[in-house]
Design a protein around this motif. Sequence first.
Motif, short mmCIF file in Angstrom:
data_model
loop_
_atom_site.label_atom_id
_atom_site.label_comp_id
_atom_site.label_asym_id
_atom_site.label_seq_id
_atom_site.Cartn_x
_atom_site.Cartn_y
_atom_site.Cartn_z
N ALA A 158 59.73 31.16 42.63
CA ALA A 158 58.57 31.40 43.75
C ALA A 158 58.14 29.79 43.87
N ILE A 159 58.05 29.66 45.19
CA ILE A 159 57.35 28.18 45.68
C ILE A 159 56.21 28.69 46.49
N HIS A 160 55.14 28.01 46.02
CA HIS A 160 53.86 28.34 46.75
C HIS A 160 52.85 27.16 46.51
N ASP A 161 51.84 27.11 47.57
CA ASP A 161 50.65 26.39 47.59
C ASP A 161 49.72 26.36 46.11
N GLU A 162 49.02 25.53 45.77
CA GLU A 162 48.23 25.36 44.67
C GLU A 162 47.27 24.65 45.01
N LEU A 163 45.90 25.21 44.78
CA LEU A 163 44.48 24.48 45.05
C LEU A 163 44.18 23.74 44.20
N ASP A 164 44.55 24.06 42.75
CA ASP A 164 44.11 23.08 41.67
C ASP A 164 44.89 22.13 41.35
N ILE A 165 45.92 21.90 42.16
CA ILE A 165 46.70 20.63 42.08
C ILE A 165 46.43 19.74 43.28
N ASP A 166 46.54 18.66 43.10
CA ASP A 166 46.19 17.38 43.94
C ASP A 166 47.18 17.39 44.97
N PRO A 167 47.04 17.13 46.24
CA PRO A 167 48.18 16.94 47.08
C PRO A 167 49.19 15.60 46.70
N GLY A 168 50.44 15.93 47.03
CA GLY A 168 51.44 15.05 46.59
C GLY A 168 51.87 15.36 45.12
N LYS A 169 51.19 16.08 44.35
CA LYS A 169 51.68 16.58 42.94
C LYS A 169 52.51 17.98 42.72
N SER A 193 54.53 44.26 42.64
CA SER A 193 55.98 45.14 43.16
C SER A 193 56.85 45.01 42.03
N LEU A 194 57.07 44.13 41.03
CA LEU A 194 57.93 43.64 40.09
C LEU A 194 57.29 44.12 38.89
N GLY A 195 56.35 44.24 38.54
CA GLY A 195 55.62 44.74 37.31
C GLY A 195 55.70 43.66 36.37
N THR A 196 55.92 42.38 36.79
CA THR A 196 55.91 41.32 35.87
C THR A 196 55.45 40.12 36.37
N GLY A 197 55.12 39.05 35.79
CA GLY A 197 54.68 37.34 36.36
C GLY A 197 55.73 36.64 35.64
N ASP A 198 56.54 37.23 35.07
CA ASP A 198 57.57 36.34 34.28
C ASP A 198 58.86 35.78 35.27
N TYR A 199 58.70 34.98 36.19
CA TYR A 199 59.32 34.28 36.72
C TYR A 199 59.14 32.70 36.93
N PHE A 200 59.91 32.04 37.48
CA PHE A 200 59.66 30.64 37.58
C PHE A 200 58.68 30.17 38.85
#
Length: 209
Positions: free
Chosen positions: A111-122, A143-150
């Motif tokens: 999964a590719i996603h935005d992250e508030l707690d990481i500075d822009p460019g990182k 939906s998947l019943g788990t968070g164990d993915y990349f």
Amino acid sequence: MPRPRAPRPRSPDPQVSAWLVVGLGNPGPAYRGHRHNVGYLVAEALAARIGARFSAPRGMRAEVAEGRLGPLGPDSVKLAIMKSRSYMNETGGPVSKVQSWFGVPTSHLIAIHDELDIDPGKIRVKFGGGDNGHNGLKSIRRSLGTGDYFRVRVGVGRPPGRQDPADFLLSNFTAAERADLGVEVERAADAVESLMTLGLERTQSAFNS
């Protein structure tokens, strides 16, 4: 008694040839330039790299592009890249449908996603963990019943002053941010490719700055 958790993947499983790459975002042109949609941008960059076009399979509530990474042969990597046609907080349903259709195990989901707690460019790459309030990740977990993915986490930083984080994410990148956005999107796409071919530890060493 709870079941023990599966071992943490550290390198691609040679027995599994296919991957599912999910770019998180909201559908429609009104959301395209938002910080919350950076996952869509990376997914589109990856599709362009492998010469694949997105289509909308019936009943999937998603746009999917299929192809192979690398030259044709036994070492090439088969992947499906998807963008949900549901809003962020309903992403999990389409992810589950596409995952089932292609028969990809959760251990080969990125999964590719935005992250508030990481500075822009990182960028930060990890496997599993919490959802940090991200509605797309929370929906996938339901939906998947788990968070164990990349996860490939693309930094967008915290909002200035007292701006509400939700409003910040649902606003466009500034002109200054857009100047560097293309480079950041391509670097995140590089991280996804590295995960699929080199594994977690080598990818973290190269990209977690």
